[in-house]
Structures are given as C-alpha cells and as structure tokens.
Design a protein around this motif. Structure first.
Motif, PDB file in Angstrom:
ATOM      1  N   ARG A  20       0.878  -1.169   0.000  1.00  0.00           N
ATOM      2  CA  ARG A  20       0.000   0.000   0.000  1.00  0.00           C
ATOM      3  C   ARG A  20       0.915   1.219   0.000  1.00  0.00           C
ATOM      4  NH1 ARG A  20      -4.975   1.436   0.063  1.00  0.00           N
ATOM      5  NH2 ARG A  20      -5.673  -0.737   0.281  1.00  0.00           N
ATOM      6  N   VAL A  21       0.906   1.927  -1.103  1.00  0.00           N
ATOM      7  CA  VAL A  21       1.872   2.991  -1.327  1.00  0.00           C
ATOM      8  C   VAL A  21       1.539   4.210  -0.464  1.00  0.00           C
ATOM      9  CG1 VAL A  21       2.919   4.510  -3.049  1.00  0.00           C
ATOM     10  CG2 VAL A  21       2.270   2.163  -3.675  1.00  0.00           C
ATOM     11  N   GLN A  22       2.535   4.710   0.245  1.00  0.00           N
ATOM     12  CA  GLN A  22       2.399   5.948   1.003  1.00  0.00           C
ATOM     13  C   GLN A  22       3.093   7.114   0.298  1.00  0.00           C
ATOM     14  OE1 GLN A  22       4.188   4.232   4.596  1.00  0.00           O
ATOM     15  NE2 GLN A  22       2.250   4.570   5.673  1.00  0.00           N
ATOM     16  N   ALA A  23       4.151   6.800  -0.434  1.00  0.00           N
ATOM     17  CA  ALA A  23       4.899   7.836  -1.140  1.00  0.00           C
ATOM     18  C   ALA A  23       5.610   7.202  -2.327  1.00  0.00           C
ATOM     19  CB  ALA A  23       5.914   8.496  -0.212  1.00  0.00           C
ATOM     20  N   VAL A  24       5.821   8.010  -3.369  1.00  0.00           N
ATOM     21  CA  VAL A  24       6.500   7.528  -4.568  1.00  0.00           C
ATOM     22  C   VAL A  24       7.391   8.640  -5.104  1.00  0.00           C
ATOM     23  CG1 VAL A  24       4.457   8.102  -5.949  1.00  0.00           C
ATOM     24  CG2 VAL A  24       6.184   6.579  -6.903  1.00  0.00           C
ATOM     25  N   GLY A  25       8.640   8.297  -5.435  1.00  0.00           N
ATOM     26  CA  GLY A  25       9.587   9.282  -5.933  1.00  0.00           C
ATOM     27  C   GLY A  25       9.389   9.582  -7.404  1.00  0.00           C
ATOM     28  N   VAL A  26       9.789  10.772  -7.804  1.00  0.00           N
ATOM     29  CA  VAL A  26       9.740  11.204  -9.201  1.00  0.00           C
ATOM     30  C   VAL A  26      11.149  11.060  -9.782  1.00  0.00           C
ATOM     31  CG1 VAL A  26       9.311  13.153 -10.756  1.00  0.00           C
ATOM     32  CG2 VAL A  26       7.854  12.796  -8.737  1.00  0.00           C
ATOM     33  N   SER A  27      11.262  10.377 -10.919  1.00  0.00           N
ATOM     34  CA  SER A  27      12.562  10.122 -11.528  1.00  0.00           C
ATOM     35  C   SER A  27      12.559  10.487 -13.001  1.00  0.00           C
ATOM     36  CB  SER A  27      12.942   8.641 -11.374  1.00  0.00           C
ATOM     37  OG  SER A  27      13.118   8.291 -10.018  1.00  0.00           O
ATOM     38  N   ALA A  28      13.774  10.625 -13.557  1.00  0.00           N
ATOM     39  CA  ALA A  28      13.902  10.979 -14.971  1.00  0.00           C
ATOM     40  C   ALA A  28      13.212   9.960 -15.866  1.00  0.00           C
ATOM     41  CB  ALA A  28      15.374  11.097 -15.341  1.00  0.00           C
ATOM     42  N   GLY A  29      13.293   8.680 -15.494  1.00  0.00           N
ATOM     43  CA  GLY A  29      12.655   7.642 -16.298  1.00  0.00           C
ATOM     44  C   GLY A  29      11.158   7.847 -16.431  1.00  0.00           C
ATOM     45  N   ASP A  30      10.520   8.402 -15.403  1.00  0.00           N
ATOM     46  CA  ASP A  30       9.083   8.668 -15.481  1.00  0.00           C
ATOM     47  C   ASP A  30       8.778   9.665 -16.593  1.00  0.00           C
ATOM     48  OD1 ASP A  30       9.030   7.096 -13.202  1.00  0.00           O
ATOM     49  OD2 ASP A  30       8.870   8.798 -11.833  1.00  0.00           O
ATOM     50  N   ALA A  31       9.597  10.707 -16.684  1.00  0.00           N
ATOM     51  CA  ALA A  31       9.405  11.721 -17.722  1.00  0.00           C
ATOM     52  C   ALA A  31       9.670  11.147 -19.108  1.00  0.00           C
ATOM     53  CB  ALA A  31      10.311  12.920 -17.461  1.00  0.00           C
ATOM     54  N   TYR A  32      10.721  10.313 -19.238  1.00  0.00           N
ATOM     55  CA  TYR A  32      11.029   9.691 -20.532  1.00  0.00           C
ATOM     56  C   TYR A  32       9.850   8.856 -21.026  1.00  0.00           C
ATOM     57  CZ  TYR A  32      16.050  10.746 -19.962  1.00  0.00           C
ATOM     58  OH  TYR A  32      17.266  11.363 -19.811  1.00  0.00           O
ATOM     59  N   ILE A  33       9.313   8.022 -20.130  1.00  0.00           N
ATOM     60  CA  ILE A  33       8.216   7.137 -20.530  1.00  0.00           C
ATOM     61  C   ILE A  33       6.962   7.934 -20.852  1.00  0.00           C
ATOM     62  CG2 ILE A  33       6.694   5.282 -19.739  1.00  0.00           C
ATOM     63  CD1 ILE A  33       9.096   4.303 -18.035  1.00  0.00           C
ATOM     64  N   MET A  34       6.666   8.958 -20.045  1.00  0.00           N
ATOM     65  CA  MET A  34       5.482   9.772 -20.283  1.00  0.00           C
ATOM     66  C   MET A  34       5.519  10.420 -21.659  1.00  0.00           C
ATOM     67  SD  MET A  34       4.164  13.123 -18.165  1.00  0.00           S
ATOM     68  CE  MET A  34       5.569  14.102 -18.722  1.00  0.00           C
ATOM     69  N   ARG A  35       6.676  10.926 -22.055  1.00  0.00           N
ATOM     70  CA  ARG A  35       6.793  11.646 -23.324  1.00  0.00           C
ATOM     71  C   ARG A  35       7.129  10.738 -24.499  1.00  0.00           C
ATOM     72  NH1 ARG A  35       6.260  16.708 -22.097  1.00  0.00           N
ATOM     73  NH2 ARG A  35       6.979  17.567 -20.093  1.00  0.00           N
TER      74      ARG A  35
END
Length: 308
Positions: A20-35
C-alpha cells in the motif's frame, strides 16, 4: 498526457509483496516514458503507447498482503522497493527479491527518494571501484542520483568534487562534497584537475573533453544525461562502448538494475547516518503533472516525492 483513473487492484503472484503505497519518488525515467522520448525508449516501453499505463518506480509504504511463496515480509511491515508495475498508485505488487525493509530512521517520504537514484549511484561507483584515497567528480551533484553519488563516495572514503550551478553549491557541500565547481563559471574539463573517476549525469561535455579530466587509468561512468530526440543519451553510451577497447581509461556505460540486496545495503548506510535522502518538495498524487514539470525545470535539490 497524465490523468487520474480508477483501476483494479494488481494481481499478486506467489512471490509478490503487495504494497500500500504511502509515497512515490519522481525520476527521470518517469518523464522519458510519459513523453516517449527519446524515441529509443519506445522500443522497451511501447511504440504507440506505454505497455504499462501507470508510471513510477520508487515506492515506499506498508505491506498489504503477501503471496504464499514470500518468506521475508509480513502484513504491516514498512518497506520500500523499485517497482516495474507503476508506482503512481495506491497499491503495487513487487517481487519479493526487489523489496527491502524501510530504514528505521526515516519516513516513507524520504524512503521513496531512495530506490532508483541511490541504487544507480551505488552501482555506478562499483563500476569505478571507488574507495579510500580516490578523488572522484560528480556532475549534476545537486540532483537525485548526483546527491546520492556524492554521499556514497564519501561513505566509501573518497575525496569528492561536485559540479552544479553556483546557487546550489552550499547544498552540495552540505551533503558532503569536499570541493564544488560552478559549471557556469568554470569547466572541470580544462585539465586543471585530474580525477580517478567521473560520474557523468549531465552529458554536457564531449567524451574527449571528459577524458582530459581523468587520470591515465581513470574511469568515466556514464548514466542518463541529454541527447537527441531519437537516441537521447543512448547514442553517447554507444560511442563510449565502441571507444573503450582503444583507450587506457575505462569508459563504463551504466545500466542500473533493480536489486533488493542493494536496497538492503542502502538501508544499512542510511540507518548508520552515512547517507541521508534529500527531499526538495512533496506533492499529493493528483498534482503529479506539476511535480513532473518542476522536475524537468532543473531547479530541484535532491528528489521530488508524491504522497498517496
């Protein structure tokens, strides 16, 4: 484009831990995949649209359930992990081997800053065989991976020079750098200094120029960075791999991999006070678009974290 949506709970395989997720970090890979850029990213994550519609890899939370083959975790355990199923969610299932107990001296928000960035830094320094008496340099030293690279190199006994914008110099010194170079004023490749290892997280200098900053048998670790729309940093990594057999220095492209043992090692270092996750800002999950925009602005010290 990102949008909030109701989705079903993930399937829990026999060897999975449901978090059960309480927090999640933002990483460069997230931006790469999104775009979907650089375009080479699409070969791995989907050509027309992402194979996995939910992004996010750095998760911290509480064990909600475990598969019948899980032996190291029980319901209620505080954990963190690197997920490949999309951590921007309330629940995520992760194979037990990629899960570790959360350090006892930090909360879920700071734990979520660790998995991708800190394991990347740890694995990078292993490539360079960093240890006591070595003088190393980190570009992008104020960022997520860079900040951990500075701290881990110090924990390994190295002398550390960090490269960053001058406005972030005090931050980089505060996390342990012995020396700081303001890249807007000085060029670390101008041959005034020689380093046993350079951890390049920015890719704003040619391979030839960076080699000038290395000792004759020094090591360049290449991870992430900038590049064109098609290959992005991967073109640079390919060039380094082709050049490596013909030079005395080591040109080492880094492909960081999920590793639960590395997370356990980071837990030990964090509990010992040798590594301290730095969180710049937090955002509620519904403001994920704002968080990614701030991340891409480059004005971040350490990590951005979403709370769930």
């Amino acid at each position: 484009m990102l949008a909030l949506a109701e989705v079903g709970a993930p399937t829990v395989a026999p060897g999975d831990v449901l978090i059960r997720v309480q927090a999640v970090g933002v990483s460069a890979g997230d931006a790469y995949i999104m775009r979907g850029e650089p375009r080479a990213v699409r070969l791995a994550f989907g050509m027309r649209h992402p194979k996995q519609p939910t992004i996010g890899r750095d998760v911290a939370g509480i064990v909600e359930a475990v598969g019948p083959a899980v032996t190291r975790f029980a319901v209620g355990d505080p954990v963190y992990a690197e997920s490949d199923q999309g951590g921007y969610a309330e629940l995520v299932a992760v194979a037990e081997e990629f899960v570790a107990r959360r350090p006892a001296n930090i909360d879920a928000i700071h734990a979520a800053a660790v998995p991708v960035s800190a394991t990347t830094a740890l694995q990078g320094w292993r490539l360079a065989d960093v240890g006591a008496g070595r003088h190393v340099l980190v570009t992008g030293a104020s960022g997520g991976v860079g900040g951990f690279a500075v701290q881990l190199a110090k924990a390994m006994g190295a002398e550390v020079t960090g490269v960053c914008r001058g406005t972030k110099a005090e931050h980089v010194r505060a996390i342990g750098a012995d020396h700081v170079i303001d890249y807007l004023r000085d060029d670390y490749t101008d041959a005034t200094g020689r380093y046993d290892a350079v951890f390049d997280l920015v890719a704003d200098r040619s391979l030839g120029r960076i080699r000038r900053a290395l000792t004759p048998h020094g090591t360049l670790v290449l991870s992430s960075g900038t590049g064109g729309r098609v290959f992005g940093p991967f073109g640079r990594i390919i060039r380094a791999s082709l050049m490596n057999p013909f030079v005395s220095q080591g040109l080492r492209p880094l492909t960081a991999r999920r590793n639960g043992d590395d997370l356990a090692e980071l837990t030990r270092l964090i509990e010992a006070g040798e590594v301290n996750p730095v969180v710049d800002r937090t955002y509620p999950l519904e403001r994920v678009s704002r968080a990614l925009a701030d991340f891409e602005s480059g004005a971040v010290r350490g990590k951005l974290v979403l709370t769930v």
